[in-house]
Write an enzyme that holds these catalytic residues in place. Sequence first.
Site, mmCIF file in Angstrom:
data_model
loop_
_atom_site.group_PDB
_atom_site.id
_atom_site.type_symbol
_atom_site.label_atom_id
_atom_site.label_comp_id
_atom_site.label_asym_id
_atom_site.label_seq_id
_atom_site.Cartn_x
_atom_site.Cartn_y
_atom_site.Cartn_z
ATOM 1 N N CYS A 1 0.827 -1.111 0.017
ATOM 2 C CA CYS A 1 -0.038 -0.069 0.138
ATOM 3 C C CYS A 1 0.841 1.208 0.100
ATOM 4 O O CYS A 1 1.591 1.601 -1.103
ATOM 5 C CB CYS A 1 -1.054 -0.123 1.198
ATOM 6 N N HIS B 1 -3.503 -5.469 0.218
ATOM 7 C CA HIS B 1 -3.009 -5.899 1.372
ATOM 8 C C HIS B 1 -3.087 -7.542 1.440
ATOM 9 O O HIS B 1 -4.119 -7.970 1.979
ATOM 10 C CB HIS B 1 -3.613 -5.312 2.711
ATOM 11 N N GLU C 1 -1.767 -9.529 3.184
ATOM 12 C CA GLU C 1 -1.601 -10.307 4.330
ATOM 13 C C GLU C 1 -2.913 -10.537 4.869
ATOM 14 O O GLU C 1 -3.140 -11.617 5.639
ATOM 15 C CB GLU C 1 -0.971 -9.415 5.417
#
Length: 620
Positions: A413, A540, A542
Amino acid sequence: MNDLPVWQLVSAQMKYILVTGGVISGIGKGIIASSIGTILKSSGLRVTAIKIDPYINIDAGTFSPYEHGEVFVLADGGEVDLDLGNYERFLDINLFQDNNITTGKIYQHVINKERQGDYLGKTVQVVPHITDAIQDWVVKQAKVPVDADGDEPQVCVIELGGTIGDIEGMPFVEAFRQFQFRVTRENFCNIHVSLVPQQPGSTGEQKTKPTQNSVRELRGLGLSPDLVVCRSVTQLEQCVREKISMFCHVGPEQVLCVHDVSSLYRVPLMLEEQGVVRYFKHRLHLPIEESPRRLLVRWKEMADRYDRLLKKCSIALVGKYIKLSDSYASVIKALEHAALSINHKLDLKCIDSEDLETTTERDDPVKYHEAWQKLCSVDGILVPGGFGVRGSEGKIMAISWARKMKKPYLGICLGMQLAVVEFARSELGWTDANSTEFDANTKHPVVIDMPEHNPGKMGGTMRLGKRRTVFKTKDSILRKLYNNKDSIEERHRHRYEVKVDVVPHLEKKGFRFVGHDVEGNRMEIVELEDHPYFVGVQFHPEFTSRPMHPSPPYLGLLLATAGKMTAYLQRGCRLSPRYGPPSLPAAPISPSLPLVPTLPCQQLKIFDALVAFKPEAGLA
């Protein structure tokens, strides 16, 4: 009339497991709830989860990272508590924003109904209107499918945030006091998680009084725990277990111990070893085998493998919220997943980006040199997402170091946006290049705010949730890591994006934008030519990383730092038999299997260790 026996009718109904906590907040209820769900799912049941946060905020989107840690983003764009991330990772499910209930949502819902005249002029009160709204929300959301097969869940694990006795949690406790009679005892049980502190000194006596008082408070509010889960530094002594059983009105087998262990992956195994499957089968009339299936076998293999890791891989996480590791909970877990998949232990070095800046050298030269010493000593560098100008120049310096020194780099990001800024300054000669977030008057705005962004309204105004990214080229390293898919879907949370006009200038210098959105207007993935691994992603990844299925961008970073990227790509993006979980037999885990000897918390006090996952402390 239904001719089915009563026990079959009971077993077919939704089962609700409420997890409450006492003594202190952040005691690990989320991990306990996730572990219980994992055990039941491994027994063949479909499990969903709900997190209740008794704060008046509508969601977690406007929280400071230092207040509640990371804001976890769901596929539907919900900005929720980080515990929902634990549920998704442990259970490998996809939850929705309504799986996170807050006081603000409940009151907003009830007030909207009152304004519409739904209560027919009655006085709207906490009891029954707020408590009824809570119960109705839980019943409705528990039925929403969360697995890929689309089937309705059979068990709903509900975590009530905060500590029993908190005034803001009272309406929820009262709602569940009523709820246990609404769904009947055969379909509802309560797990109470409490702290058993250990007295300092040579004796190290485990004290039960806090747990006794917490259970007494809970029973006084109308809920009786079916299981008491005791968090402690060391294993619970038998006499302590019997004392808690006697004073908390539960059987000795209903007092469970979850002490500090070598890794988070051992918690479901520890609970399963203490007979929770057998207990739930009989207490809730669940149609399951008493021995969990293949999934928990894989968890044991993963936990054993984690304890055997010898090789280390050092990664610098350069951020601005590093004082609280929960601020980057999903990032750290994604790094852990990727490291474990290649049989390496993660050696994480957190660096405050402000300490890398030249102003720090003048004001605090010790911090400055220590930060740069850390950065220069690692194998790879990661710059995560974030907001605000503070520390941005330090992140740019770290990115510049990674690019020039050929250090594997992953930007998430803001980490991608600042990589664009750094490259434009260094290689295009635009020395004042910047994001309009940091300098609205820059002559070279290479990162700009999105047209739909509403700067006058906070909360839910970003580009949120799952979006599709299309690969532009087939020679992209990230495309290969995603198994050569033409497009992928990952979760987003941002207000700013790369300015399309500057893309041709950057690509002429080898800064390639290999992925964009479906319309081709938003740059999603950037890769640098002639570099072992320099990748930036606007999304993102993750948030979708799982212990047994690491996120491809994070896996790429760890492969590059370990020097295994080339071999991995040559094998067609398959891990060597030496790495990753081997093929496993379908036999169930034996309840008699011993756990690896536990390790007491060495580097953190239990009050800190209960919150954020640290390999040294185990449960967090």
